[in-house]
Design an enzyme around this catalytic site. Structure first.
Site, PDB file in Angstrom:
ATOM      1  N   GLY A  13       0.836  -1.207   0.000  1.00 35.88           N
ATOM      2  CA  GLY A  13       0.000   0.000   0.000  1.00 35.88           C
ATOM      3  C   GLY A  13       0.863   1.245   0.000  1.00 35.88           C
ATOM      4  CG  LEU A  43      -1.116  -6.958  -2.001  1.00 37.40           C
ATOM      5  CD1 LEU A  43      -0.756  -5.942  -0.917  1.00 37.40           C
ATOM      6  CD2 LEU A  43      -0.207  -8.182  -1.885  1.00 37.40           C
ATOM      7  CB  SER A  52      -7.970  -0.077  12.125  1.00 35.58           C
ATOM      8  OG  SER A  52      -8.991   0.876  12.325  1.00 35.58           O
ATOM      9  CE1 TYR A  55     -10.681  -0.968   7.233  1.00 38.98           C
ATOM     10  CE2 TYR A  55     -11.365  -0.055   9.350  1.00 38.98           C
ATOM     11  CZ  TYR A  55     -10.414  -0.183   8.342  1.00 38.98           C
ATOM     12  OH  TYR A  55      -9.211   0.467   8.445  1.00 38.98           O
ATOM     13  CB  ALA A 104     -14.683  -8.948  10.933  1.00 42.39           C
ATOM     14  CB  SER A 105     -10.947  -7.080   7.519  1.00 41.80           C
ATOM     15  OG  SER A 105     -10.919  -5.667   7.665  1.00 41.80           O
ATOM     16  CE  LYS A 106      -7.242  -2.395   8.396  1.00 39.00           C
ATOM     17  NZ  LYS A 106      -5.853  -2.372   7.922  1.00 39.00           N
TER      18      LYS A 106
HETATM   19  N1  LIG Z   1      -7.086   6.457   6.973  1.00 43.64           N
HETATM   20  C1  LIG Z   1      -7.552   6.024   8.129  1.00 43.64           C
HETATM   21  O1  LIG Z   1      -8.326   6.714   8.815  1.00 43.64           O
HETATM   22  C2  LIG Z   1      -7.106   4.698   8.661  1.00 43.64           C
HETATM   23  C3  LIG Z   1      -7.380   4.397  10.010  1.00 43.64           C
HETATM   24  C4  LIG Z   1      -6.981   3.178  10.534  1.00 43.64           C
HETATM   25  C5  LIG Z   1      -6.331   2.261   9.742  1.00 43.64           C
HETATM   26  N2  LIG Z   1      -6.081   2.570   8.423  1.00 43.64           N
HETATM   27  C6  LIG Z   1      -5.417   1.554   7.627  1.00 43.64           C
HETATM   28  O2  LIG Z   1      -4.197   2.081   7.147  1.00 43.64           O
HETATM   29  C7  LIG Z   1      -3.829   1.419   5.945  1.00 43.64           C
HETATM   30  C8  LIG Z   1      -3.417   2.446   4.901  1.00 43.64           C
HETATM   31  O3  LIG Z   1      -4.547   3.246   4.626  1.00 43.64           O
HETATM   32  P1  LIG Z   1      -4.442   4.769   4.151  1.00 43.64           P
HETATM   33  O4  LIG Z   1      -5.245   5.566   5.105  1.00 43.64           O
HETATM   34  O5  LIG Z   1      -3.051   5.158   3.883  1.00 43.64           O
HETATM   35  O6  LIG Z   1      -5.317   4.679   2.821  1.00 43.64           O
HETATM   36  P2  LIG Z   1      -4.975   4.949   1.290  1.00 43.64           P
HETATM   37  O7  LIG Z   1      -4.319   6.272   1.127  1.00 43.64           O
HETATM   38  O8  LIG Z   1      -6.254   4.693   0.575  1.00 43.64           O
HETATM   39  O9  LIG Z   1      -3.899   3.829   0.939  1.00 43.64           O
HETATM   40  C9  LIG Z   1      -4.254   2.491   0.740  1.00 43.64           C
HETATM   41  C10 LIG Z   1      -3.116   1.806   0.014  1.00 43.64           C
HETATM   42  O10 LIG Z   1      -3.507   0.435  -0.179  1.00 43.64           O
HETATM   43  C11 LIG Z   1      -3.268   0.071  -1.530  1.00 43.64           C
HETATM   44  N3  LIG Z   1      -4.250  -0.889  -2.005  1.00 43.64           N
HETATM   45  C12 LIG Z   1      -5.605  -0.760  -2.046  1.00 43.64           C
HETATM   46  N4  LIG Z   1      -6.150  -1.835  -2.627  1.00 43.64           N
HETATM   47  C13 LIG Z   1      -5.121  -2.662  -2.963  1.00 43.64           C
HETATM   48  C14 LIG Z   1      -5.034  -3.922  -3.605  1.00 43.64           C
HETATM   49  N5  LIG Z   1      -6.146  -4.551  -4.019  1.00 43.64           N
HETATM   50  N6  LIG Z   1      -3.823  -4.465  -3.783  1.00 43.64           N
HETATM   51  C15 LIG Z   1      -2.696  -3.835  -3.381  1.00 43.64           C
HETATM   52  N7  LIG Z   1      -2.709  -2.644  -2.764  1.00 43.64           N
HETATM   53  C16 LIG Z   1      -3.918  -2.058  -2.565  1.00 43.64           C
HETATM   54  C17 LIG Z   1      -3.407   1.382  -2.317  1.00 43.64           C
HETATM   55  O11 LIG Z   1      -2.585   1.339  -3.485  1.00 43.64           O
HETATM   56  P3  LIG Z   1      -3.096   1.039  -4.979  1.00 43.64           P
HETATM   57  O12 LIG Z   1      -4.335   1.840  -5.188  1.00 43.64           O
HETATM   58  O13 LIG Z   1      -1.919   1.431  -5.792  1.00 43.64           O
HETATM   59  O14 LIG Z   1      -3.332  -0.444  -5.022  1.00 43.64           O
HETATM   60  C18 LIG Z   1      -2.845   2.409  -1.354  1.00 43.64           C
HETATM   61  O15 LIG Z   1      -1.458   2.537  -1.539  1.00 43.64           O
HETATM   62  C19 LIG Z   1      -5.048   0.559   5.548  1.00 43.64           C
HETATM   63  O16 LIG Z   1      -4.811  -0.768   5.901  1.00 43.64           O
HETATM   64  C20 LIG Z   1      -6.168   1.147   6.383  1.00 43.64           C
HETATM   65  O17 LIG Z   1      -7.157   0.182   6.655  1.00 43.64           O
HETATM   66  C21 LIG Z   1      -6.435   3.761   7.890  1.00 43.64           C
END
Ligand SMILES: NC(=O)c1ccc[n+]([C@@H]2O[C@H](COP(=O)([O-])OP(=O)(O)OC[C@H]3O[C@@H](n4cnc5c(N)ncnc54)[C@H](OP(=O)(O)O)[C@@H]3O)[C@@H](O)[C@H]2O)c1
Length: 235
Positions: free
Chosen positions: A7, A51, A129, A142, A144-146
């Site tokens: 990601g 992924l 998360s 969501y 459950a996955s985390k």
């Molecule tokens: N933002 C929040 O509030 C928050 C809070 C708690 C936890 N998180 C967790 O933090 C992590 C990063 O999230 P973020 O906030 O940085 O969001 P983001 O900016 O949307 O980044 C998500 C990343 O995951 C990649 N991704 C999505 N679908 C994919 C796939 N099918 N295969 C491979 N890569 C994939 C995307 O890249 P591509 O599009 O290039 O594939 C992107 O680089 C996630 O696991 C999210 O659940 C986020």
């Protein structure tokens, strides 16, 4: 020493990659669009991989491992959100979410751990998360996955500690990233309503810089004033 981040193309992954490159560390970035960003550095090697297609990822990941046997750190970060009532989700969306947020990172760990065990060193950081800590309405899948990712990481920590492999978990609250682009919720507009991806990157780097005797098992991060806004235009 090299670091593999999933990601990498936006948000937390991108900020972490930038911070690691600043520290002169070689980063391998894995996501669907990893090659569309350059970071203007020879220290970045992209791998485009979906992924969520779990049945197809083991071989490409094994190939990365063969090409870079010096990957000692994994940052399991790729993920997406899915919020709504359970009956609103298609079977396909449910499967894809569990694949991306949980199973892909179990497969990634399975591919890299044997080499880490041989070398008796390695670090794996899981970006779970706040949703992993408490199930909430409209977040059944969501959460459950985390929670699955977090439990997996906790079990793996016990399994791998005697082999010199450390496992860290980071549980962010709302982070202002592209994560919310496709969702009908977003953090409130004030700076205090969301963490920045750079702040999460700082926490990730802090955890991987510890050792060898001390392990930061888990970090919970939250904005000072949590405000969830509901967008009008989407469902
Ligand atoms: N933002 C929040 O509030 C928050 C809070 C708690 C936890 N998180 C967790 O933090 C992590 C990063 O999230 P973020 O906030 O940085 O969001 P983001 O900016 O949307 O980044 C998500 C990343 O995951 C990649 N991704 C999505 N679908 C994919 C796939 N099918 N295969 C491979 N890569 C994939 C995307 O890249 P591509 O599009 O290039 O594939 C992107 O680089 C996630 O696991 C999210 O659940 C986020």
């Amino acid at each position: 020493m090299k670091v593999l981040i999933t990601g990498v193309s936006s948000g937390i992954g991108k900020a972490t990659c930038e911070a690691l490159i600043q520290k002169n560390i070689h980063v391998l970035g894995v996501s669907r669009n990893a090659s569309q960003i350059s970071f203007n550095s020879s220290l970045y090697t992209p791998y485009d991989l979906n992924l969520a297609k779990c049945s197809q990822i083991q071989k490409p990941l094994e190939q990365i491992q063969k090409e870079h046997p010096d990957i000692d750190i994994l940052i399991c970060n790729a993920g997406k959100g899915l919020f709504g009532s359970l009956e609103e989700y298609s079977y396909h969306a449910m499967q894809e979410l569990m694949n991306l947020n949980f199973l892909s990172h179990a497969i990634l760990s399975k591919v890299f751990i044997p080499n880490m065990k041989k070398k008796k060193k390695g670090k794996i950081v899981f970006i779970a998360s706040e949703a992993a800590l408490q199930g909430r309405q409209r977040g059944s899948l969501y959460c459950a996955s985390k929670a699955a990712l977090r439990s997996f990481a906790q079990a793996l920590r016990e399994e791998c500690a005697s082999s010199g492999i450390s496992i860290n978990i980071i549980n962010p609250g709302m982070v202002r990233t592209e994560f919310f682009n496709e969702l009908n919720i977003a953090p409130g507009p004030s700076e205090e309503n969301a963490i920045t991806p750079e702040q999460v990157a700082t926490a990730i780097i802090y955890t991987i810089e510890q050792g060898p005797n001390m392990l930061i098992e888990e970090i919970n991060l939250a904005p000072l004033k949590k405000v969830v806004e509901h967008k009008k235009s989407k469902q």
